[in-house]
Design a protein around this motif. Structure first.
Motif, PDB file in Angstrom:
ATOM      1  N   VAL A 161      -3.557 -11.068   8.377  1.00  0.00           N
ATOM      2  CA  VAL A 161      -4.466 -11.159   6.742  1.00  0.00           C
ATOM      3  C   VAL A 161      -6.238 -10.609   8.239  1.00  0.00           C
ATOM      4  CG1 VAL A 161      -3.793 -12.148   5.241  1.00  0.00           C
ATOM      5  CG2 VAL A 161      -5.221 -13.084   6.859  1.00  0.00           C
ATOM      6  N   CYS A 214     -15.137  -7.775  -0.957  1.00  0.00           N
ATOM      7  CA  CYS A 214     -15.593  -9.571  -0.454  1.00  0.00           C
ATOM      8  C   CYS A 214     -16.033 -10.428  -1.192  1.00  0.00           C
ATOM      9  CB  CYS A 214     -15.979  -8.693   1.009  1.00  0.00           C
ATOM     10  SG  CYS A 214     -14.155  -8.016   1.385  1.00  0.00           S
ATOM     11  N   GLN A 222      -7.289 -13.137  -3.306  1.00  0.00           N
ATOM     12  CA  GLN A 222      -6.406 -12.109  -2.842  1.00  0.00           C
ATOM     13  C   GLN A 222      -7.240 -10.681  -2.599  1.00  0.00           C
ATOM     14  OE1 GLN A 222      -3.417 -11.408  -1.563  1.00  0.00           O
ATOM     15  NE2 GLN A 222      -3.466 -13.689  -1.818  1.00  0.00           N
ATOM     16  N   LEU A 223      -8.316 -10.804  -3.483  1.00  0.00           N
ATOM     17  CA  LEU A 223      -9.432  -9.782  -3.068  1.00  0.00           C
ATOM     18  C   LEU A 223     -10.074 -10.040  -1.972  1.00  0.00           C
ATOM     19  CD1 LEU A 223     -11.648  -9.862  -6.914  1.00  0.00           C
ATOM     20  CD2 LEU A 223      -9.903  -7.729  -5.545  1.00  0.00           C
ATOM     21  N   TRP A 260      -8.645 -10.920   0.955  1.00  0.00           N
ATOM     22  CA  TRP A 260      -8.278 -10.181   1.963  1.00  0.00           C
ATOM     23  C   TRP A 260      -8.088  -8.337   1.578  1.00  0.00           C
ATOM     24  CZ3 TRP A 260      -8.539 -13.427   5.358  1.00  0.00           C
ATOM     25  CH2 TRP A 260      -8.473 -14.452   5.994  1.00  0.00           C
ATOM     26  N   TRP A 261      -8.186  -8.614   1.084  1.00  0.00           N
ATOM     27  CA  TRP A 261      -8.229  -6.439   0.391  1.00  0.00           C
ATOM     28  C   TRP A 261      -9.358  -6.557   0.643  1.00  0.00           C
ATOM     29  CZ3 TRP A 261      -3.797  -3.727   0.204  1.00  0.00           C
ATOM     30  CH2 TRP A 261      -1.868  -4.936   0.321  1.00  0.00           C
ATOM     31  N   VAL A 304      -9.298  -5.595   3.985  1.00  0.00           N
ATOM     32  CA  VAL A 304      -9.172  -3.977   4.573  1.00  0.00           C
ATOM     33  C   VAL A 304      -9.062  -2.772   4.202  1.00  0.00           C
ATOM     34  CG1 VAL A 304      -6.421  -2.909   3.864  1.00  0.00           C
ATOM     35  CG2 VAL A 304      -6.352  -5.273   4.070  1.00  0.00           C
ATOM     36  N   TRP A 331      -9.633   0.203   6.515  1.00  0.00           N
ATOM     37  CA  TRP A 331      -8.981   1.550   6.075  1.00  0.00           C
ATOM     38  C   TRP A 331     -10.708   2.957   6.507  1.00  0.00           C
ATOM     39  CZ3 TRP A 331     -12.042   4.423   2.119  1.00  0.00           C
ATOM     40  CH2 TRP A 331     -10.811   6.054   1.849  1.00  0.00           C
ATOM     41  N   PHE A 369      -3.491  -3.181   5.871  1.00  0.00           N
ATOM     42  CA  PHE A 369      -2.985  -3.647   4.559  1.00  0.00           C
ATOM     43  C   PHE A 369      -1.721  -4.710   4.268  1.00  0.00           C
ATOM     44  CE2 PHE A 369       0.261  -0.007   4.801  1.00  0.00           C
ATOM     45  CZ  PHE A 369       1.276  -0.607   3.877  1.00  0.00           C
ATOM     46  N   ALA A 410      -2.248  -7.998   4.704  1.00  0.00           N
ATOM     47  CA  ALA A 410      -2.746  -8.909   3.006  1.00  0.00           C
ATOM     48  C   ALA A 410      -1.358  -8.312   1.943  1.00  0.00           C
ATOM     49  CB  ALA A 410      -3.281  -7.690   2.661  1.00  0.00           C
ATOM     50  N   LEU A 411      -0.697  -6.836   2.509  1.00  0.00           N
ATOM     51  CA  LEU A 411       0.506  -7.591   1.628  1.00  0.00           C
ATOM     52  C   LEU A 411       1.293  -8.107   1.734  1.00  0.00           C
ATOM     53  CD1 LEU A 411       1.827  -5.982  -0.850  1.00  0.00           C
ATOM     54  CD2 LEU A 411       3.201  -3.790   1.250  1.00  0.00           C
ATOM     55  N   SER A 445       0.126 -11.256  -0.019  1.00  0.00           N
ATOM     56  CA  SER A 445       0.116 -11.161  -1.852  1.00  0.00           C
ATOM     57  C   SER A 445       2.008 -11.614  -1.741  1.00  0.00           C
ATOM     58  CB  SER A 445      -0.828  -9.940  -2.139  1.00  0.00           C
ATOM     59  OG  SER A 445      -2.029  -9.735  -1.337  1.00  0.00           O
TER      60      SER A 445
END
Length: 320
Positions: free
Chosen positions: A167, A192, A244-245, A247-248, A251, A255, A263, A266-267, A270
């Motif tokens: 992550v 974030c 989760q928001l 960590w994404w 990402v 990206w 990703f 994070a996947l 999750s």
């Protein structure tokens, strides 16, 4: 009091081997610019070096300490600390190339996330260091019995290395690519911050719920069966959703810098949290006094992503 102080000292001293080695590397680098083979290797392989630090300082050292104390409490606390250590490691590594403003933004965000989660950890543990280990580890201890001493090395520590390093890959990317700030950086910041705020309020509401029920028990009064107010009216696990928001959101930073492959971390996280969600809900249903109420809660409330309570929608339809 003695145990609390002892655990605090242990927790503060355990990361010193990695910190001292890294400071020694920086000192040798600035003096000789990696002329020696060991320091040259540390210079050219920053991500691998981070994994080696994690292996020896967390997997091995934490594991040994956990068996001496018969508790795996320390890994939970360091979940809130290791990302901060990693972001500063990536930012100060001599091989790093990055936009200074993006680095500052990400470092500040990581500190804000860490302070929030650390505060929640100590609030939940009644401001004690190592008062207990995660209930999942306690359950696994009973499940594996005499084999737990070696199973725990993989189940508690190796797995955490995969999750945490995974992550935190966007933190590495942010400090590996020098690209001017653009609109996507601000999108990432917004995601974030939303995650941090949602997780804060969800955990605060949960803490208030647990504290209130504890007081009701002390007074011999019936407890409230389920938390279904505030954010918990729209999601059964809003704290997980907020986490989760966060960590994404990281990402999105990676990206934007051309490294969307990050990703994967994070996947995996999750997917792990989805499994933890199942375990938590099974645990709720095993509590007979609240099982029926929780089943109804499951039927009317979204699992993760906040959404309108189905019972509220029904009431709205009836009134129109």
């Amino acid at each position: 009091m003695g145990r609390n102080l002892k655990n605090a000292v242990i927790a503060l001293l355990t990361p010193l081997p990695s910190i001292l080695f890294y400071l020694s590397f920086l000192d040798h680098y600035h003096q000789s610019h990696t002329t020696q083979p060991l320091w040259s290797w540390c210079y050219y392989h920053p991500l691998l070096l981070a994994n080696i630090f994690f292996f020896f300082n967390v997997n091995v050292l934490f594991w040994v300490i956990s068996h001496i104390q018969n508790s795996h409490w320390m890994i939970d606390l360091y979940w809130t600390v290791i990302p901060v250590m990693l972001v500063h490691y990536f930012a100060t590594h001599p091989l790093g190339q990055y936009n200074l403003w993006r680095s500052i933004i990400v470092i500040i965000l990581t500190w804000v996330w860490s302070v929030r989660l650390t505060h929640n950890y100590f609030r939940r543990e009644k401001w004690q260091w190592g008062a207990r280990e995660d209930w999942r580890f306690t359950d696994m201890r009973a499940q594996y019995g005499k084999h737990w001493w070696w199973v725990s090395l993989f189940a508690v520590y190796f797995s955490q290395q995969v999750f945490l390093i995974g992550v935190c890959l966007p933190l590495y990317v942010v400090h590996s690519v020098d690209k001017p700030l653009n609109i996507w950086d601000f999108v990432a910041v917004a995601v974030c911050l939303c995650g941090i705020v949602i997780a804060y309020f969800a955990d605060t509401q949960l803490h208030q719920f647990v504290s209130r029920n504890s007081k009701l028990k002390e007074l011999g009064k019936p407890v409230v069966l389920n938390l279904d107010r505030g954010l918990w009216c729209y999601s059964r696990h809003p704290n997980y959703f907020g986490e989760q928001l966060w960590w994404w959101g990281l990402v999105v930073f990676a990206w934007n810098l051309g490294h969307g492959w990050t990703f994967v971390g994070a996947l995996i996280n999750s997917m792990c949290l989805a499994y933890v969600t199942i375990l938590v809900e099974e645990r709720m249903l095993k509590q007979e006094y609240r099982a029926e109420a929780y089943r109804l809660y499951q039927k009317t409330t979204s699992v993760w992503i906040p959404w309108f309570n189905s019972s509220a929608q029904t009431e709205k339809q009836k009134s129109t």
